[in-house]
Design a protein around this motif. Structure first.
Motif, mmCIF file in Angstrom:
data_model
loop_
_atom_site.group_PDB
_atom_site.id
_atom_site.type_symbol
_atom_site.label_atom_id
_atom_site.label_comp_id
_atom_site.label_asym_id
_atom_site.label_seq_id
_atom_site.Cartn_x
_atom_site.Cartn_y
_atom_site.Cartn_z
ATOM 1 N N VAL A 1 11.520 4.629 -13.587
ATOM 2 C CA VAL A 1 12.505 4.519 -13.350
ATOM 3 C C VAL A 1 11.872 3.988 -11.726
ATOM 4 O O VAL A 1 12.565 2.878 -11.239
ATOM 5 C CB VAL A 1 14.028 6.109 -13.221
ATOM 6 N N TYR A 2 10.884 4.330 -11.197
ATOM 7 C CA TYR A 2 10.448 4.053 -9.947
ATOM 8 C C TYR A 2 10.401 2.948 -9.978
ATOM 9 O O TYR A 2 9.884 1.216 -9.177
ATOM 10 C CB TYR A 2 9.092 5.129 -9.034
ATOM 11 N N LEU A 3 9.330 1.944 -10.519
ATOM 12 C CA LEU A 3 8.689 0.972 -11.176
ATOM 13 C C LEU A 3 9.467 0.221 -11.332
ATOM 14 O O LEU A 3 9.542 -0.919 -11.082
ATOM 15 C CB LEU A 3 7.841 0.987 -12.847
ATOM 16 N N LEU A 4 10.809 0.340 -12.488
ATOM 17 C CA LEU A 4 12.241 -0.259 -12.570
ATOM 18 C C LEU A 4 12.435 -0.721 -11.168
ATOM 19 O O LEU A 4 13.378 -2.094 -10.568
ATOM 20 C CB LEU A 4 12.323 -0.245 -13.307
ATOM 21 N N TYR A 5 12.956 -0.112 -10.497
ATOM 22 C CA TYR A 5 13.719 -0.103 -9.153
ATOM 23 C C TYR A 5 12.008 -1.100 -8.242
ATOM 24 O O TYR A 5 12.612 -1.701 -7.547
ATOM 25 C CB TYR A 5 13.678 1.225 -8.187
ATOM 26 N N VAL A 6 11.513 -0.567 -8.172
ATOM 27 C CA VAL A 6 11.194 -1.100 -7.069
ATOM 28 C C VAL A 6 10.740 -2.722 -7.657
ATOM 29 O O VAL A 6 9.916 -3.692 -6.577
ATOM 30 C CB VAL A 6 9.012 -1.195 -7.040
ATOM 31 N N SER B 1 2.034 9.507 -5.898
ATOM 32 C CA SER B 1 1.971 10.431 -5.900
ATOM 33 C C SER B 1 3.494 11.268 -7.209
ATOM 34 O O SER B 1 3.067 12.555 -7.367
ATOM 35 C CB SER B 1 3.370 10.747 -4.512
ATOM 36 N N ILE B 2 3.964 10.529 -7.856
ATOM 37 C CA ILE B 2 4.805 10.113 -9.565
ATOM 38 C C ILE B 2 4.388 10.495 -10.093
ATOM 39 O O ILE B 2 4.448 10.982 -10.718
ATOM 40 C CB ILE B 2 6.076 9.324 -9.182
ATOM 41 N N ILE B 3 3.208 9.994 -10.112
ATOM 42 C CA ILE B 3 1.929 10.340 -11.264
ATOM 43 C C ILE B 3 1.333 11.694 -11.350
ATOM 44 O O ILE B 3 1.545 12.286 -12.151
ATOM 45 C CB ILE B 3 1.177 9.035 -10.889
ATOM 46 N N LEU C 1 0.951 -1.018 0.325
ATOM 47 C CA LEU C 1 0.178 -0.003 0.338
ATOM 48 C C LEU C 1 0.359 1.539 -0.348
ATOM 49 O O LEU C 1 0.946 2.475 -0.911
ATOM 50 C CB LEU C 1 -0.484 -0.260 1.435
ATOM 51 N N LEU C 2 1.427 1.305 0.536
ATOM 52 C CA LEU C 2 3.279 2.691 0.580
ATOM 53 C C LEU C 2 3.545 2.224 -0.607
ATOM 54 O O LEU C 2 3.599 4.048 -1.055
ATOM 55 C CB LEU C 2 3.706 2.100 2.162
ATOM 56 N N VAL C 3 3.989 1.129 -1.776
ATOM 57 C CA VAL C 3 4.250 1.558 -2.299
ATOM 58 C C VAL C 3 3.334 2.093 -3.913
ATOM 59 O O VAL C 3 4.088 2.927 -4.757
ATOM 60 C CB VAL C 3 4.706 0.063 -3.320
#
Length: 436
Positions: free
Chosen positions: A226-231, A214-216, A206-208
Protein backbone atom coordinates in the motif's frame (compact mmCIF):
# COMPACT_ATOMS: atom_id res chain seq x y z
CA UNK A 1 -11.79 47.53 39.24
CA UNK A 2 -14.55 46.73 36.79
CA UNK A 3 -13.95 44.22 34.05
CA UNK A 4 -15.27 45.69 30.82
CA UNK A 5 -16.38 43.77 27.78
CA UNK A 6 -13.23 44.67 25.86
CA UNK A 7 -11.03 42.88 28.38
CA UNK A 8 -13.18 39.78 28.18
CA UNK A 9 -13.07 39.81 24.40
CA UNK A 10 -9.30 40.27 24.45
CA UNK A 11 -8.88 37.35 26.85
CA UNK A 12 -11.08 35.03 24.81
CA UNK A 13 -9.27 36.12 21.65
CA UNK A 14 -5.90 35.33 23.25
CA UNK A 15 -7.10 31.91 24.44
CA UNK A 16 -8.66 31.15 21.07
CA UNK A 17 -5.57 32.12 19.07
CA UNK A 18 -3.36 30.11 21.40
CA UNK A 19 -5.57 27.05 21.02
CA UNK A 20 -5.58 27.44 17.23
CA UNK A 21 -1.79 27.42 17.21
CA UNK A 22 -1.46 24.36 19.40
CA UNK A 23 -4.37 22.22 18.16
CA UNK A 24 -2.61 20.70 15.11
CA UNK A 25 0.59 20.14 17.08
CA UNK A 26 -1.30 18.34 19.87
CA UNK A 27 -3.13 16.16 17.35
CA UNK A 28 0.15 15.33 15.63
CA UNK A 29 1.70 14.49 19.01
CA UNK A 30 -1.29 12.29 19.88
CA UNK A 31 -0.96 10.32 16.65
CA UNK A 32 2.73 9.81 17.32
CA UNK A 33 2.15 8.74 20.94
CA UNK A 34 -0.31 6.06 19.86
CA UNK A 35 2.63 4.32 18.18
CA UNK A 36 5.32 4.62 20.84
CA UNK A 37 3.43 5.26 24.11
CA UNK A 38 -0.12 3.92 23.69
CA UNK A 39 -1.15 4.43 27.34
CA UNK A 40 -0.21 8.12 27.24
CA UNK A 41 -1.78 8.40 23.79
CA UNK A 42 -5.11 7.07 25.11
CA UNK A 43 -5.06 9.58 27.96
CA UNK A 44 -4.34 12.42 25.55
CA UNK A 45 -7.14 11.29 23.24
CA UNK A 46 -9.74 11.37 26.02
CA UNK A 47 -8.46 14.74 27.23
CA UNK A 48 -8.70 16.19 23.74
CA UNK A 49 -12.23 14.82 23.36
CA UNK A 50 -13.26 16.37 26.70
CA UNK A 51 -11.72 19.72 25.73
CA UNK A 52 -13.67 19.60 22.47
CA UNK A 53 -16.90 19.66 24.47
CA UNK A 54 -15.66 22.56 26.61
CA UNK A 55 -14.38 24.54 23.64
CA UNK A 56 -17.79 24.98 22.03
CA UNK A 57 -19.19 27.54 24.55
CA UNK A 58 -15.88 29.46 24.68
CA UNK A 59 -15.64 29.77 20.92
CA UNK A 60 -19.36 30.52 20.66
CA UNK A 61 -18.94 33.51 23.00
CA UNK A 62 -16.17 34.83 20.80
CA UNK A 63 -18.24 34.04 17.69
CA UNK A 64 -15.35 32.03 16.31
CA UNK A 65 -17.54 29.14 15.17
CA UNK A 66 -19.15 28.78 11.78
CA UNK A 67 -21.99 26.51 10.77
CA UNK A 68 -20.61 23.54 8.83
CA UNK A 69 -21.66 23.41 5.21
CA UNK A 70 -23.80 20.68 3.69
CA UNK A 71 -20.90 18.46 2.61
CA UNK A 72 -19.57 18.53 6.19
CA UNK A 73 -22.90 17.25 7.49
CA UNK A 74 -22.84 14.56 4.81
CA UNK A 75 -19.53 13.50 6.32
CA UNK A 76 -20.77 13.40 9.92
CA UNK A 77 -24.25 11.95 9.39
CA UNK A 78 -23.11 8.53 8.05
CA UNK A 79 -20.66 8.24 10.95
CA UNK A 80 -23.44 8.78 13.45
CA UNK A 81 -25.68 6.27 11.64
CA UNK A 82 -22.86 3.70 11.62
CA UNK A 83 -22.19 4.14 15.35
CA UNK A 84 -25.90 4.04 16.24
CA UNK A 85 -26.49 0.88 14.19
CA UNK A 86 -23.52 -0.82 15.82
CA UNK A 87 -24.69 0.25 19.27
CA UNK A 88 -28.22 -1.00 18.53
CA UNK A 89 -26.84 -4.33 17.31
CA UNK A 90 -24.83 -4.67 20.52
CA UNK A 91 -27.85 -3.79 22.67
CA UNK A 92 -30.14 -6.34 20.99
CA UNK A 93 -27.85 -9.37 21.32
CA UNK A 94 -27.37 -11.28 24.53
CA UNK A 95 -23.82 -11.25 25.97
CA UNK A 96 -21.90 -14.40 24.98
CA UNK A 97 -21.35 -16.98 27.70
CA UNK A 98 -18.00 -18.14 26.35
CA UNK A 99 -15.19 -16.12 27.93
CA UNK A 100 -13.23 -16.15 24.68
CA UNK A 101 -16.12 -14.50 22.84
CA UNK A 102 -16.69 -11.96 25.61
CA UNK A 103 -13.43 -10.28 24.61
CA UNK A 104 -14.77 -9.83 21.07
CA UNK A 105 -17.97 -8.26 22.42
CA UNK A 106 -15.91 -5.95 24.65
CA UNK A 107 -13.85 -4.84 21.65
CA UNK A 108 -17.03 -3.86 19.81
CA UNK A 109 -18.33 -1.93 22.82
CA UNK A 110 -15.01 -0.16 23.26
CA UNK A 111 -14.89 0.87 19.59
CA UNK A 112 -18.37 2.43 19.84
CA UNK A 113 -17.23 4.43 22.88
CA UNK A 114 -14.18 5.73 21.00
CA UNK A 115 -16.28 6.81 18.02
CA UNK A 116 -18.70 8.68 20.27
CA UNK A 117 -15.74 10.51 21.84
CA UNK A 118 -14.11 11.31 18.52
CA UNK A 119 -17.06 12.59 16.47
CA UNK A 120 -17.46 15.82 18.56
CA UNK A 121 -13.77 16.47 17.94
CA UNK A 122 -14.41 16.24 14.20
CA UNK A 123 -17.38 18.60 14.55
CA UNK A 124 -15.21 21.17 16.31
CA UNK A 125 -12.63 20.99 13.54
CA UNK A 126 -15.37 21.51 10.94
CA UNK A 127 -16.79 24.51 12.85
CA UNK A 128 -13.35 26.11 12.95
CA UNK A 129 -12.75 28.56 10.13
CA UNK A 130 -10.09 30.98 11.28
CA UNK A 131 -6.95 32.39 9.76
CA UNK A 132 -4.00 30.10 10.59
CA UNK A 133 -1.75 31.50 13.31
CA UNK A 134 1.19 29.21 12.61
CA UNK A 135 3.52 29.45 9.59
CA UNK A 136 2.59 27.44 6.53
CA UNK A 137 5.91 25.59 6.57
CA UNK A 138 5.74 24.51 10.23
CA UNK A 139 3.39 21.54 9.92
CA UNK A 140 5.32 19.90 7.04
CA UNK A 141 8.55 20.30 9.00
CA UNK A 142 7.00 18.78 12.14
CA UNK A 143 5.54 15.89 10.12
CA UNK A 144 8.91 15.17 8.46
CA UNK A 145 10.76 15.29 11.79
CA UNK A 146 8.24 12.89 13.36
CA UNK A 147 8.53 10.58 10.35
CA UNK A 148 12.33 10.59 10.65
CA UNK A 149 12.19 9.90 14.39
CA UNK A 150 9.73 7.02 13.96
CA UNK A 151 11.85 5.57 11.16
CA UNK A 152 15.00 5.83 13.26
CA UNK A 153 13.39 4.22 16.31
CA UNK A 154 11.97 1.40 14.19
CA UNK A 155 15.27 0.70 12.46
CA UNK A 156 17.11 0.74 15.79
CA UNK A 157 14.63 -1.79 17.19
CA UNK A 158 15.08 -3.84 14.02
CA UNK A 159 18.84 -3.83 14.48
CA UNK A 160 18.47 -4.94 18.12
CA UNK A 161 16.04 -7.70 17.03
CA UNK A 162 18.68 -9.02 14.58
CA UNK A 163 16.40 -8.70 11.56
CA UNK A 164 13.16 -9.99 13.10
CA UNK A 165 9.77 -8.28 12.82
CA UNK A 166 9.54 -5.26 15.11
CA UNK A 167 6.91 -2.93 16.55
CA UNK A 168 7.13 -0.06 19.02
CA UNK A 169 4.95 0.30 22.09
CA UNK A 170 2.43 -2.46 22.73
CA UNK A 171 1.01 -2.66 19.19
CA UNK A 172 1.39 -5.86 17.24
CA UNK A 173 3.68 -5.61 14.22
CA UNK A 174 0.88 -5.48 11.64
CA UNK A 175 -1.09 -2.73 13.38
CA UNK A 176 2.07 -0.74 14.00
CA UNK A 177 2.95 -0.98 10.30
CA UNK A 178 -0.47 0.41 9.33
CA UNK A 179 -0.12 3.45 11.59
CA UNK A 180 3.52 3.96 10.64
CA UNK A 181 2.58 3.98 6.95
CA UNK A 182 -0.14 6.56 7.66
CA UNK A 183 2.30 8.88 9.47
CA UNK A 184 4.83 8.56 6.65
CA UNK A 185 2.14 9.26 4.06
CA UNK A 186 0.97 12.36 5.95
CA UNK A 187 4.48 13.82 5.87
CA UNK A 188 4.62 13.35 2.10
CA UNK A 189 1.12 14.76 1.72
CA UNK A 190 2.00 17.97 3.58
CA UNK A 191 5.10 18.37 1.39
CA UNK A 192 3.10 17.81 -1.80
CA UNK A 193 2.10 21.43 -2.63
CA UNK A 194 5.37 23.09 -1.60
CA UNK A 195 7.72 24.49 -4.20
CA UNK A 196 11.00 22.59 -4.15
CA UNK A 197 14.38 22.82 -5.80
CA UNK A 198 16.43 19.98 -7.26
CA UNK A 199 18.23 19.12 -4.04
CA UNK A 200 14.88 19.13 -2.22
CA UNK A 201 13.68 16.34 -4.48
CA UNK A 202 16.83 14.37 -3.75
CA UNK A 203 16.22 14.75 -0.01
CA UNK A 204 12.59 13.73 -0.52
CA UNK A 205 13.56 10.52 -2.32
CA UNK A 206 15.99 9.69 0.46
CA UNK A 207 13.19 10.29 2.97
CA UNK A 208 10.94 7.91 1.01
CA UNK A 209 13.70 5.28 1.04
CA UNK A 210 14.08 5.59 4.81
CA UNK A 211 10.32 5.37 5.31
CA UNK A 212 10.05 2.28 3.15
CA UNK A 213 12.92 0.60 4.98
CA UNK A 214 11.20 1.20 8.34
CA UNK A 215 8.00 -0.39 7.00
CA UNK A 216 10.00 -3.35 5.71
CA UNK A 217 11.35 -3.75 9.26
CA UNK A 218 7.80 -4.50 10.46
CA UNK A 219 7.53 -7.38 7.99
CA UNK A 220 3.95 -6.44 7.07
CA UNK A 221 3.36 -7.24 3.42
CA UNK A 222 0.13 -5.24 3.10
CA UNK A 223 1.75 -2.08 4.47
CA UNK A 224 4.67 -2.39 2.04
CA UNK A 225 2.41 -2.77 -1.00
CA UNK A 226 0.00 0.00 0.00
CA UNK A 227 2.84 2.41 0.80
CA UNK A 228 4.49 1.74 -2.57
CA UNK A 229 1.16 2.27 -4.34
CA UNK A 230 0.63 5.56 -2.52
CA UNK A 231 4.12 6.88 -3.22
CA UNK A 232 3.90 5.82 -6.86
CA UNK A 233 0.65 7.74 -7.35
CA UNK A 234 2.03 10.76 -5.50
CA UNK A 235 5.20 10.91 -7.56
CA UNK A 236 3.28 10.45 -10.80
CA UNK A 237 0.86 13.29 -10.07
CA UNK A 238 3.51 15.66 -8.73
CA UNK A 239 6.64 14.84 -10.73
CA UNK A 240 6.14 12.25 -13.43
CA UNK A 241 4.13 14.46 -15.76
CA UNK A 242 6.74 17.22 -15.46
CA UNK A 243 10.12 15.49 -15.36
CA UNK A 244 9.32 12.25 -17.19
CA UNK A 245 11.54 9.18 -17.10
CA UNK A 246 14.35 10.80 -15.05
CA UNK A 247 12.22 10.82 -11.91
CA UNK A 248 11.10 7.24 -12.41
CA UNK A 249 14.67 6.08 -13.05
CA UNK A 250 15.95 7.65 -9.86
CA UNK A 251 12.95 6.37 -7.89
CA UNK A 252 13.63 2.83 -9.13
CA UNK A 253 17.28 3.23 -8.08
CA UNK A 254 16.19 4.24 -4.56
CA UNK A 255 13.72 1.34 -4.45
CA UNK A 256 16.38 -1.16 -5.46
CA UNK A 257 18.79 0.20 -2.84
CA UNK A 258 16.17 -0.07 -0.09
CA UNK A 259 15.20 -3.57 -1.25
CA UNK A 260 18.84 -4.62 -1.04
CA UNK A 261 19.14 -3.26 2.51
CA UNK A 262 16.00 -5.09 3.58
CA UNK A 263 16.53 -8.16 1.43
CA UNK A 264 16.62 -10.51 4.42
CA UNK A 265 13.15 -9.52 5.63
CA UNK A 266 11.71 -9.39 2.12
CA UNK A 267 13.04 -12.80 1.13
CA UNK A 268 11.80 -14.32 4.38
CA UNK A 269 8.29 -12.93 3.99
CA UNK A 270 8.09 -13.97 0.33
CA UNK A 271 9.24 -17.51 1.12
CA UNK A 272 6.80 -17.69 4.03
CA UNK A 273 3.90 -16.63 1.78
CA UNK A 274 4.94 -19.18 -0.86
CA UNK A 275 5.15 -21.96 1.73
CA UNK A 276 1.73 -21.00 3.15
CA UNK A 277 0.14 -21.16 -0.30
CA UNK A 278 1.68 -24.54 -1.05
CA UNK A 279 0.53 -25.91 2.31
CA UNK A 280 -2.99 -24.58 1.76
CA UNK A 281 -3.19 -26.24 -1.66
CA UNK A 282 -2.18 -29.52 -0.01
CA UNK A 283 -4.99 -29.21 2.56
CA UNK A 284 -2.99 -27.75 5.46
CA UNK A 285 -4.69 -24.50 6.51
CA UNK A 286 -2.88 -24.09 9.82
CA UNK A 287 -0.61 -21.37 8.45
CA UNK A 288 -0.85 -17.58 8.45
CA UNK A 289 -2.43 -17.32 5.00
CA UNK A 290 -4.30 -20.61 5.41
CA UNK A 291 -6.08 -19.38 8.52
CA UNK A 292 -6.99 -16.16 6.74
CA UNK A 293 -8.47 -18.04 3.78
CA UNK A 294 -10.46 -20.25 6.14
CA UNK A 295 -11.75 -17.23 8.07
CA UNK A 296 -12.81 -15.51 4.86
CA UNK A 297 -14.60 -18.65 3.74
CA UNK A 298 -16.37 -18.89 7.08
CA UNK A 299 -17.25 -15.19 7.09
CA UNK A 300 -18.81 -15.40 3.64
CA UNK A 301 -20.83 -18.48 4.63
CA UNK A 302 -22.02 -16.72 7.80
CA UNK A 303 -23.02 -13.61 5.85
CA UNK A 304 -24.89 -15.73 3.29
CA UNK A 305 -26.73 -17.67 6.00
CA UNK A 306 -27.70 -14.54 7.98
CA UNK A 307 -27.76 -11.53 5.61
CA UNK A 308 -29.49 -9.33 8.20
CA UNK A 309 -26.98 -10.03 10.94
CA UNK A 310 -26.53 -12.27 13.94
CA UNK A 311 -24.86 -12.31 17.33
CA UNK A 312 -21.23 -13.15 18.00
CA UNK A 313 -22.25 -16.39 19.70
CA UNK A 314 -24.53 -17.40 16.81
CA UNK A 315 -21.70 -16.96 14.33
CA UNK A 316 -19.41 -19.06 16.49
CA UNK A 317 -22.02 -21.81 16.71
CA UNK A 318 -22.42 -21.73 12.93
CA UNK A 319 -18.64 -22.10 12.48
CA UNK A 320 -18.57 -25.12 14.77
CA UNK A 321 -21.51 -26.66 12.94
CA UNK A 322 -19.87 -26.20 9.52
CA UNK A 323 -16.61 -27.66 10.80
CA UNK A 324 -18.38 -30.76 12.12
CA UNK A 325 -20.16 -31.18 8.78
CA UNK A 326 -16.82 -31.00 7.00
CA UNK A 327 -17.80 -28.02 4.83
CA UNK A 328 -15.45 -25.60 6.63
CA UNK A 329 -11.76 -25.98 7.44
CA UNK A 330 -11.11 -26.49 11.19
CA UNK A 331 -8.43 -23.77 11.03
CA UNK A 332 -11.23 -21.20 11.29
CA UNK A 333 -11.66 -22.09 14.97
CA UNK A 334 -8.09 -21.04 15.79
CA UNK A 335 -9.09 -17.35 15.47
CA UNK A 336 -12.67 -17.60 16.71
CA UNK A 337 -11.96 -15.29 19.66
CA UNK A 338 -10.41 -12.53 17.53
CA UNK A 339 -11.91 -11.56 14.15
CA UNK A 340 -12.06 -12.61 10.50
CA UNK A 341 -9.04 -10.60 9.27
CA UNK A 342 -11.28 -8.83 6.76
CA UNK A 343 -13.20 -5.67 7.67
CA UNK A 344 -16.10 -6.14 5.27
CA UNK A 345 -16.62 -9.84 6.01
CA UNK A 346 -16.44 -9.11 9.74
CA UNK A 347 -19.21 -6.53 9.43
CA UNK A 348 -21.29 -8.59 6.99
CA UNK A 349 -21.11 -11.75 9.09
CA UNK A 350 -22.35 -10.00 12.25
CA UNK A 351 -24.23 -6.79 11.37
CA UNK A 352 -25.39 -8.03 8.00
CA UNK A 353 -26.15 -5.91 4.96
CA UNK A 354 -27.32 -2.85 6.98
CA UNK A 355 -24.01 -2.71 8.84
CA UNK A 356 -21.97 -3.06 5.66
CA UNK A 357 -24.01 -0.35 3.92
CA UNK A 358 -23.55 1.99 6.89
CA UNK A 359 -19.77 1.52 6.76
CA UNK A 360 -19.81 2.08 3.00
CA UNK A 361 -21.79 5.28 3.61
CA UNK A 362 -19.08 6.46 6.03
CA UNK A 363 -16.38 6.04 3.38
CA UNK A 364 -18.59 7.65 0.72
CA UNK A 365 -19.21 10.61 3.04
CA UNK A 366 -15.48 11.18 3.40
CA UNK A 367 -15.07 10.86 -0.37
CA UNK A 368 -17.84 13.37 -1.03
CA UNK A 369 -16.33 15.84 1.43
CA UNK A 370 -12.92 15.59 -0.22
CA UNK A 371 -14.41 15.93 -3.70
CA UNK A 372 -16.38 19.05 -2.83
CA UNK A 373 -13.58 20.76 -0.92
CA UNK A 374 -10.71 19.84 -3.24
CA UNK A 375 -7.14 20.93 -2.52
CA UNK A 376 -5.60 19.44 0.60
CA UNK A 377 -8.97 18.05 1.72
CA UNK A 378 -9.31 16.00 -1.46
CA UNK A 379 -5.81 14.57 -1.17
CA UNK A 380 -6.21 13.83 2.54
CA UNK A 381 -9.56 12.08 2.04
CA UNK A 382 -8.00 9.78 -0.56
CA UNK A 383 -5.32 8.91 1.98
CA UNK A 384 -7.82 8.38 4.80
CA UNK A 385 -10.25 6.29 2.76
CA UNK A 386 -7.38 4.21 1.39
CA UNK A 387 -6.17 3.63 4.95
CA UNK A 388 -9.48 2.05 5.96
CA UNK A 389 -10.34 0.32 2.70
CA UNK A 390 -7.03 -1.20 1.59
CA UNK A 391 -5.82 -2.27 5.02
CA UNK A 392 -9.34 -3.49 5.79
CA UNK A 393 -9.01 -6.10 3.05
CA UNK A 394 -6.49 -8.06 5.15
CA UNK A 395 -7.30 -7.06 8.74
CA UNK A 396 -10.01 -5.71 11.05
CA UNK A 397 -8.94 -2.31 12.35
CA UNK A 398 -12.27 -1.14 13.79
CA UNK A 399 -11.78 -3.49 16.76
CA UNK A 400 -8.31 -2.20 17.72
CA UNK A 401 -8.66 0.64 20.28
CA UNK A 402 -5.25 2.09 19.45
CA UNK A 403 -5.92 2.13 15.72
CA UNK A 404 -9.38 3.68 16.13
CA UNK A 405 -8.07 6.39 18.50
CA UNK A 406 -5.23 7.09 16.10
CA UNK A 407 -7.65 7.34 13.18
CA UNK A 408 -9.87 9.77 15.10
CA UNK A 409 -7.00 12.16 15.86
CA UNK A 410 -5.54 11.63 12.38
CA UNK A 411 -8.87 12.58 10.76
CA UNK A 412 -9.28 15.57 13.08
CA UNK A 413 -5.84 16.79 12.03
CA UNK A 414 -6.79 16.48 8.37
CA UNK A 415 -10.10 18.28 8.91
CA UNK A 416 -8.42 21.11 10.82
CA UNK A 417 -5.77 21.60 8.17
CA UNK A 418 -8.20 21.37 5.25
CA UNK A 419 -10.56 23.83 6.93
CA UNK A 420 -7.64 26.21 7.54
CA UNK A 421 -5.62 25.99 4.34
CA UNK A 422 -8.38 25.23 1.85
CA UNK A 423 -10.53 28.34 1.76
CA UNK A 424 -14.05 28.01 0.30
CA UNK A 425 -14.47 29.26 -3.24
CA UNK A 426 -16.78 32.10 -2.21
CA UNK A 427 -14.28 33.64 0.24
CA UNK A 428 -10.91 35.32 -0.10
CA UNK A 429 -7.83 33.25 0.72
CA UNK A 430 -5.65 34.17 3.69
CA UNK A 431 -2.64 32.67 1.94
CA UNK A 432 -0.50 34.35 -0.73
CA UNK A 433 -1.63 31.58 -3.10
CA UNK A 434 -4.25 28.89 -2.92
CA UNK A 435 -2.81 25.39 -2.84
CA UNK A 436 -3.56 23.58 -6.06
Amino acid sequence: MACDGGAVRALTRYVSHGSQAIIPLILMLGCCMMLVMPASGRTLFYNISALAFLAFPVLAVRRALVMPDRCAWLLLAPCLVFVLLRGLWLALQTPPLDSALQQVAYSYQYSVKIWLCGIPLWLLMLCHNQRPVIPEWLMPVVAVVISLLLSGMTLQAWHEAHGGRVALGTLYATGFAYLLAAMHALALLLLYPLRMRSWHWLALLLLVGLQLLSIIATGTRAAMLVYLLYVGCLFHWRLGRRYGWKVYAFAVLVLLSVSWLGRGMLEGRIQEARADLQAYQQGNAGTSLGIRFSLWDGGWRAASAHPWGQSIESRDQLFNKLVKEGSLNPAVLEMRSVHLHHEWLEILSLQGVPGALSWLAVLMGWAWFGYRRGGFAGRFMLLYIGFWFLFGLSDVMLLSPQIVMFSMMFAALGLYWSNTVDVPKNSQSHWPHKLK
